[in-house]
Scaffold this motif. Sequence first.
Motif, PDB file in Angstrom:
ATOM      1  N   ALA A 184      32.847   4.278  35.258  1.00 46.41           N
ATOM      2  CA  ALA A 184      34.254   4.575  35.506  1.00 46.41           C
ATOM      3  C   ALA A 184      34.892   5.129  34.235  1.00 46.41           C
ATOM      4  O   ALA A 184      34.636   4.637  33.135  1.00 46.41           O
ATOM      5  N   GLY A 185      35.694   6.160  34.419  1.00 40.15           N
ATOM      6  CA  GLY A 185      36.322   6.834  33.291  1.00 40.15           C
ATOM      7  C   GLY A 185      35.531   8.010  32.765  1.00 40.15           C
ATOM      8  O   GLY A 185      36.040   8.793  31.953  1.00 40.15           O
ATOM      9  N   SER A 220      32.831  11.500  33.202  1.00 37.23           N
ATOM     10  CA  SER A 220      32.971  12.834  33.784  1.00 37.23           C
ATOM     11  C   SER A 220      31.638  13.341  34.309  1.00 37.23           C
ATOM     12  O   SER A 220      30.577  12.953  33.808  1.00 37.23           O
ATOM     13  N   ARG A 231      42.727  15.121  38.092  1.00 34.69           N
ATOM     14  CA  ARG A 231      41.449  14.627  37.568  1.00 34.69           C
ATOM     15  C   ARG A 231      40.315  15.608  37.817  1.00 34.69           C
ATOM     16  O   ARG A 231      39.395  15.705  36.993  1.00 34.69           O
ATOM     17  N   ASN A 252      36.816  14.484  36.128  1.00 31.30           N
ATOM     18  CA  ASN A 252      37.136  13.641  34.973  1.00 31.30           C
ATOM     19  C   ASN A 252      37.787  12.341  35.435  1.00 31.30           C
ATOM     20  O   ASN A 252      38.250  12.239  36.569  1.00 31.30           O
ATOM     21  N   SER A 253      37.823  11.373  34.545  1.00 28.48           N
ATOM     22  CA  SER A 253      38.453  10.079  34.837  1.00 28.48           C
ATOM     23  C   SER A 253      37.963   9.514  36.160  1.00 28.48           C
ATOM     24  O   SER A 253      38.754   9.088  37.013  1.00 28.48           O
ATOM     25  N   LEU A 254      36.670   9.529  36.324  1.00 30.36           N
ATOM     26  CA  LEU A 254      36.084   9.104  37.601  1.00 30.36           C
ATOM     27  C   LEU A 254      36.336   7.636  37.870  1.00 30.36           C
ATOM     28  O   LEU A 254      36.389   6.806  36.941  1.00 30.36           O
ATOM     29  N   LYS A 255      36.515   7.329  39.158  1.00 32.91           N
ATOM     30  CA  LYS A 255      36.787   5.977  39.621  1.00 32.91           C
ATOM     31  C   LYS A 255      35.681   5.550  40.592  1.00 32.91           C
ATOM     32  O   LYS A 255      35.053   6.408  41.227  1.00 32.91           O
ATOM     33  N   ASP A 290      35.494   7.213  43.899  1.00 34.64           N
ATOM     34  CA  ASP A 290      35.006   8.597  43.984  1.00 34.64           C
ATOM     35  C   ASP A 290      33.530   8.646  44.392  1.00 34.64           C
ATOM     36  O   ASP A 290      32.992   9.735  44.630  1.00 34.64           O
ATOM     37  N   SER A 347      31.671   0.451  38.138  1.00 33.21           N
ATOM     38  CA  SER A 347      32.884  -0.147  37.543  1.00 33.21           C
ATOM     39  C   SER A 347      32.546  -0.912  36.280  1.00 33.21           C
ATOM     40  O   SER A 347      31.412  -1.128  35.938  1.00 33.21           O
TER      41      SER A 347
END
Length: 124
Positions: free
Chosen positions: A14-15, A17, A67, A84-87, A90, A124
Amino acid sequence: QVQLVESGGGLVQAGGSLRLSCAASGRTIFTYRMGWFRQAPGKEREFVATINWSGTSTDYADSVKGRFTISRDNAKNTVYLQMNSLKPEDTAVYYCAASAQYVVTSNDSDYDYWGQGTQVTVSS
């Protein structure tokens, strides 16, 4: 006929790219609107982003605005999705698609050609 092959998926924290690529063959995608969609386990396929033939107009799902960035290089017959800033939400199989529609469309039934998809997993 247009054949589309996605690449660039993988496992990321998470976070982080990732940059997805979609290489087209068979014919040029110069005149096609291109889109990215995704499908998470147990969910329906959903729209992510779309770009017009010249790359001058883009549209995004609200969940990825700010994002993700869609772009294209018509000389290389390739479309990209910078994520970017993947969660964790996603996480999905991401599909590239080509549409003969000139107008902006997020409707997957308006897309004529599809790739096989590439898996993106965000931990996560």
